[in-house]
Write an enzyme that holds these catalytic residues in place. Structure first.
Site, PDB file in Angstrom:
ATOM      1  N   GLU A 130       0.850  -1.195   0.000  1.00 31.13           N
ATOM      2  CA  GLU A 130       0.000   0.000   0.000  1.00 31.13           C
ATOM      3  C   GLU A 130       0.881   1.239   0.000  1.00 31.13           C
ATOM      4  O   GLU A 130       2.005   1.214   0.492  1.00 31.13           O
ATOM      5  CB  GLU A 130      -0.881   0.010   1.247  1.00 31.13           C
ATOM      6  CG  GLU A 130      -1.724  -1.236   1.441  1.00 31.13           C
ATOM      7  CD  GLU A 130      -2.682  -1.471   0.307  1.00 31.13           C
ATOM      8  OE1 GLU A 130      -3.340  -0.509  -0.107  1.00 31.13           O
ATOM      9  OE2 GLU A 130      -2.765  -2.606  -0.171  1.00 31.13           O
ATOM     10  N   ASN A 238      -4.285   5.912  -6.736  1.00 34.72           N
ATOM     11  CA  ASN A 238      -5.159   6.479  -5.699  1.00 34.72           C
ATOM     12  C   ASN A 238      -4.441   7.538  -4.863  1.00 34.72           C
ATOM     13  O   ASN A 238      -5.067   8.328  -4.165  1.00 34.72           O
ATOM     14  CB  ASN A 238      -5.754   5.387  -4.801  1.00 34.72           C
ATOM     15  CG  ASN A 238      -4.710   4.624  -3.998  1.00 34.72           C
ATOM     16  OD1 ASN A 238      -3.601   5.111  -3.775  1.00 34.72           O
ATOM     17  ND2 ASN A 238      -5.049   3.429  -3.560  1.00 34.72           N
TER      18      ASN A 238
END
Ligand SMILES: *[C@@H]1O[C@H](CO)[C@@H](O)[C@H](O)[C@H]1NC(C)=O
Ligand SMILES: *[C@@H]1O[C@H](CO)[C@@H](O)[C@H](O)[C@H]1NC(C)=O
Ligand SMILES: *[C@@H]1O[C@H](CO)[C@@H](O)[C@H](O)[C@H]1NC(C)=O
Length: 351
Positions: A130, A238
């Site tokens: 992430e 993102n």
């Protein structure tokens, strides 16, 4: 990957895993674009289960990442896992040479980390795919971690979402037949995000087909079939961080034969991993309108569009990465690591 995008991501991993089982004829070899190194092409995956010996290094998978299970001790051939045994058996903690800690599974409580005293010489490998924006509580790891494994190129164990490999010989790449213009698959629709706001401007000038939750349906086994028909794919990350370039580029655009229009780190950062003539960067244009004009121009100019594929004669993308791709790298790193070390502050680096 992103929190709310987990369903789509999980699906992808599932599909790719099944795909790999059936596509065992796919040739795999390792190539790092910034630091070329290759290993003989071999069939994937090969099972390298072996009898434990008392010299084998035990690698303990502390948690299954996001609860996703995957076969242990089955690795792509560019990962030599001889001399290592992977296990998820927590009772082996005290004899483990390394434990792999997936950040997002433990970061909300220190109690999720091993509570019994740490054996000397055991390596704690911090694993995270992430971005820093979606990696809370990094401080919990202060002075605990010995090795990092992530998409960041300067990790101790660099494990990207995808990479390029050289073709064995020059190839004439066939561009998949194109009937559509621009696609974007998005599962985490946040109206305030930079990428959605950019999209809202872009779509005033060029039509973009949206896939994903609340948008056009993108069935599990239809990703390639659906997306490869588009000339362009919006590989919008993102969040924007160094080296944070995900399957949105490697799989959805490059592997499926679409020209990526990227939003992420700088063009310079992308060019560390892919050729400069393989993608379009939103920063190449001062406005979304300018980008739209360029897309429409390329749509009418087949020759200019094809230029985005010339690199394919030399290189091909590997986008089918999964949990194994990452975990399998630990063995080699463990055999090669030379000195004891500790990372005092992850946060100072992972940003
Ligand atoms: C875990 O390892 C212990 C110690 O070797 C063994 O007794 C136990 O059966 C293992 N558990 C599983 C589920 O394999
Ligand atoms: C690729 O295409 C060119 C032009 O059509 C041709 O001359 C060449 O032989 C082809 N190369 C391969 C490897 O097929
Ligand atoms: C890993 O880090 C811990 C915590 O600082 C340290 O005690 C240990 O010696 C290190 N282990 C290795 C193998 O480097």
């Amino acid at each position: 990957m992103e929190l709310q995008g987990k369903t789509l991501t999980f699906r992808k991993y599932f599909i790719f895993f099944i795909g790999q089982m059936f596509l065992a004829s796919i040739l795999f070899s390792f190539y790092n674009f910034t630091n070329p190194s290759t290993v003989n092409n071999e069939v994937l995956p090969i099972s390298v289960l072996q009898e434990p010996t008392n010299k084998s290094k035990i690698i303990l998978v502390w948690t299954w990442p996001f609860g996703d299970r995957f076969p242990l001790n089955e690795c792509p051939p560019y990962n030599d896992i001889s001399g290592c045994i992977y296990t998820d058996n927590i009772t082996l903690y005290s004899s483990a040479d390394a434990i792999v800690i997936h950040h997002r599974d433990v970061c909300y409580s220190k109690k999720r980390l091993p509570q019994i005293p740490r054996p000397p010489n055991q390596y704690w490998v911090w694993f995270n795919m992430e971005s820093p924006s979606h990696s809370p509580n990094l401080d919990i790891m202060d002075n605990l971690i010995n090795l990092t494994m992530s998409y960041r190129a300067d990790s101790d164990i660099f494990s990207p979402y995808g990479w390029l490999e050289p073709n064995e010989q020059e190839e004439n790449f066939t561009i998949p037949p194109k009937t559509k213009l621009v696609a974007w698959a998005i599962s985490n629709w946040n109206p305030h995000s930079k990428r959605v706001q950019y999209f809202q401007k872009l779509k005033k000038y060029v039509s973009v087909d949206l896939y994903g939750r609340q948008h056009l349906d993108l069935p599990r086994n239809e990703h390639e079939n659906t997306l490869s028909k588009y000339k362009f794919y919006l590989s919008f990350e993102n969040s924007i961080h160094e080296d944070y370039i995900t399957e949105k580029l490697w799989m959805n655009a490059l592997t499926f034969g679409c020209v990526p229009i990227v939003m992420g780190p700088s063009r310079q950062n992308y060019e560390r991993f892919i050729p400069k003539d393989s993608f379009i960067h939103v920063d190449d244009f001062s406005t979304a309108e300018e980008l739209a004009k360029y897309i429409l121009k390329l749509d009418k100019d087949e020759k200019a569009y094809q230029q985005y594929f010339t690199w394919r004669s030399r290189l091909h993308p590997i986008g089918h990465t999964n949990w194994q791709t990452h975990y399998c790298r630990v063995c080699k790193a463990l055999k090669e690591v030379s000195a004891h070390k500790t990372i005092s502050r992850l946060r100072a680096w992972y940003k």
